[in-house]
Scaffold this motif. Structure first.
Motif, PDB file in Angstrom:
ATOM      1  N   ARG A 152       0.840  -1.197   0.000  1.00 48.51           N
ATOM      2  CA  ARG A 152       0.000   0.000   0.000  1.00 48.51           C
ATOM      3  C   ARG A 152       0.879   1.253   0.000  1.00 48.51           C
ATOM      4  NH1 ARG A 152      -3.346  -0.493   4.861  1.00 48.51           N
ATOM      5  NH2 ARG A 152      -4.508  -2.052   3.659  1.00 48.51           N
ATOM      6  N   GLU A 155       2.287   2.010  -3.519  1.00 50.16           N
ATOM      7  CA  GLU A 155       1.337   2.547  -4.494  1.00 50.16           C
ATOM      8  C   GLU A 155       0.914   3.969  -4.140  1.00 50.16           C
ATOM      9  OE1 GLU A 155      -1.220   2.929  -7.775  1.00 50.16           O
ATOM     10  OE2 GLU A 155       0.611   1.807  -7.334  1.00 50.16           O
ATOM     11  N   ASP A 172      -8.638   6.419 -11.607  1.00 47.52           N
ATOM     12  CA  ASP A 172      -8.044   5.164 -11.144  1.00 47.52           C
ATOM     13  C   ASP A 172      -7.461   5.327  -9.743  1.00 47.52           C
ATOM     14  OD1 ASP A 172      -8.731   3.779 -13.390  1.00 47.52           O
ATOM     15  OD2 ASP A 172      -6.754   3.909 -14.341  1.00 47.52           O
ATOM     16  N   SER A 173      -6.791   6.438  -9.508  1.00 50.62           N
ATOM     17  CA  SER A 173      -6.194   6.664  -8.190  1.00 50.62           C
ATOM     18  C   SER A 173      -7.261   6.902  -7.131  1.00 50.62           C
ATOM     19  CB  SER A 173      -5.234   7.850  -8.245  1.00 50.62           C
ATOM     20  OG  SER A 173      -4.110   7.534  -9.050  1.00 50.62           O
ATOM     21  N   THR A 176      -8.470   3.504  -6.307  1.00 55.66           N
ATOM     22  CA  THR A 176      -7.457   2.795  -5.512  1.00 55.66           C
ATOM     23  C   THR A 176      -7.513   3.233  -4.059  1.00 55.66           C
ATOM     24  OG1 THR A 176      -5.971   2.486  -7.399  1.00 55.66           O
ATOM     25  CG2 THR A 176      -4.982   2.420  -5.202  1.00 55.66           C
TER      26      THR A 176
END
Length: 231
Positions: A152, A155, A172-173, A176
């Protein structure tokens, strides 16, 4: 109103957020055309990024000390370093100026303690999540932190340095981060600390299962408290 100094540019995106938050809070509290009395020392972050890559934190501290002294000479009665990650050099910088530097993690910890929060998860850049310089400040306030998740951390660090610091917030982020926060909420923690001043770009701090402590917002509010308190 006491004058405060901001060491910004780390990144300019979060410095903009600090400026907006501080001024909006001053205007809300004082009314009318009120705005904040402050100075900003906006650094070229590429200089710090190069020194970070070289692991030359002493040189980075030297740059920061010069910035802090310029703010002090400009009349600042207290200083904020507008970055969580750069508080790694706080202990080297703070003794070199004659005015307080309000530590971002102390401000967050005080807020959590006031709210009765005793355990939390910390997310931010890799060094904030995994190194002791930030975590120990929260622990010293009595807040227990869950161990960092290395995958984690990797990313989130990528998202911050490749997107958010360029004022980019991809869907996308956002997804996430939503997944990360949902998984964290399944742990035995009472709150989440956003230990990165840009993360609110992709995290809705008001719409999560757990309370979210936005370090930028809390730090900026501490600046307002200082500015409006009695000398």
């Amino acid at each position: 109103m006491r004058k405060i100094g901001l060491v910004g540019g780390m990144s300019w995106v979060s410095t903009e957020s600090y400026y907006r938050r501080i001024n909006s809070e001053v205007q809300r509290r004082l009314g009318g055309f009120s705005s904040a009395q402050l100075s900003i020392e906006s650094v070229n972050y590429s200089d710090y990024a190069r020194l970070q890559s070289d692991d030359d934190w002493d040189a980075a501290a030297g740059l920061m000390i010069r910035s802090a002294k310029r703010l002090e000479n400009a009349g600042a009665t207290a200083i904020l370093i507008c970055s969580n990650a750069m508080h790694k050099i706080y202990e080297q910088v703070a003794p070199e100026v004659g005015v307080p530097i309000l530590h971002i993690a102390d401000c967050v910890g005080d807020k959590m303690v006031a709210n009765g929060v005793k355990n939390a998860a910390l997310i931010g850049t890799r060094n904030v999540m995994t190194e002791g310089f930030y975590r120990k400040r929260l622990v010293a306030k009595g807040v227990t932190l869950s161990p960092p998740d290395e995958n984690r951390a990797e990313e989130i660090d990528r998202i911050i340095y490749e997107e958010l610091m360029f004022s980019q917030a991809s869907r996308d982020s956002e997804r996430t981060m939503k997944t990360f926060l949902t998984n964290i909420a399944k742990q035995e923690v009472e709150a989440i600390v956003l230990g990165c001043t840009e993360l609110a770009m992709i995290v809705d701090t008001k719409a999560n299962i757990l309370p979210i402590y936005d370090s930028m917002e809390i730090h900026a509010d501490a600046a307002v408290e200082w500015m409006l308190s009695e000398n």
